[in-house]
Scaffold this active site. Sequence first.
Site, short mmCIF file in Angstrom:
data_model
loop_
_atom_site.label_atom_id
_atom_site.label_comp_id
_atom_site.label_asym_id
_atom_site.label_seq_id
_atom_site.Cartn_x
_atom_site.Cartn_y
_atom_site.Cartn_z
CB SER A 94 41.03 11.54 -24.98
OG SER A 94 40.27 11.80 -26.14
CE1 TYR A 136 38.37 15.24 -21.85
CE2 TYR A 136 38.94 14.78 -24.14
CZ TYR A 136 38.55 14.34 -22.89
OH TYR A 136 38.32 12.99 -22.68
#
Length: 259
Positions: free
Chosen positions: A146, A156
């Site tokens: 990401s 994350y």
Amino acid sequence: MTSEAMPAGTTALITGATAGIGAEFARQLAEQGHSVVLVARDAARLKATAEQLERRYGVRAEVLAADLADDAGVAAVVGRLTDPARPVEILVNNAGIGLLRSFEENDIAEEAGHLKLHVETAMKLTHAALRGMLSRHSGRIINVASVAAFVPRGSYSAAKSWLVSFCRWANLAYAKQGVNVTAVCPGFTHTEFHDRMGMDKTVTPRWMWLQAERVVREGLADNARGKAVSIPTKRYKVLTAAARILPDRLVAGPPRRAK
């Protein structure tokens, strides 16, 4: 590997293959003529996806129902990847989850499971696929990371940063032996991912949202070219470049908010 795509007829295994970016990887790889092994938790949805791909593209679509947050599920996929009678030439590690609340509000078991899925599971599946690919001097591995890897956005971001660093090293180590390893780093993408988190998507400006088709198309092309990191679209290339020089408080992105 050269800049040419893997020959049609080879087998690709995709995790998280029934929705979003994973489903789009399965579709585009099937469209290229590859047989696919679809991995996800929902057996009924897997079967429906496989039947659709077989009908539309005339390829073989195998299903493997497995929960990759569970050791037994990971072991089942490792077993498929290491089966010498049925070699897997393309691996796409896409399965992932998001946590809506901030780190201190989450139960530590949630955080540990989140880290395990994004890092440990991806590492184990990459390791399982790699030896066969190296023995054949040919293979492609894509780990879906990401753009969060380049900005401070909680655990994350930390997990995805590990994936990016790992892929940069692995591509350097193995590309000369015929195996391309790429971290595909999409920005906000229209999938079920954020809906499952319960996130209010209106917080994020419309111009920041991408379509899965473009993310996958650019990611596959970059992997075929031997790039270690793929950042789809010019807008996100610019944003990640800016993130390297701007203060953290300016690049952390919009806050997550529940619906």
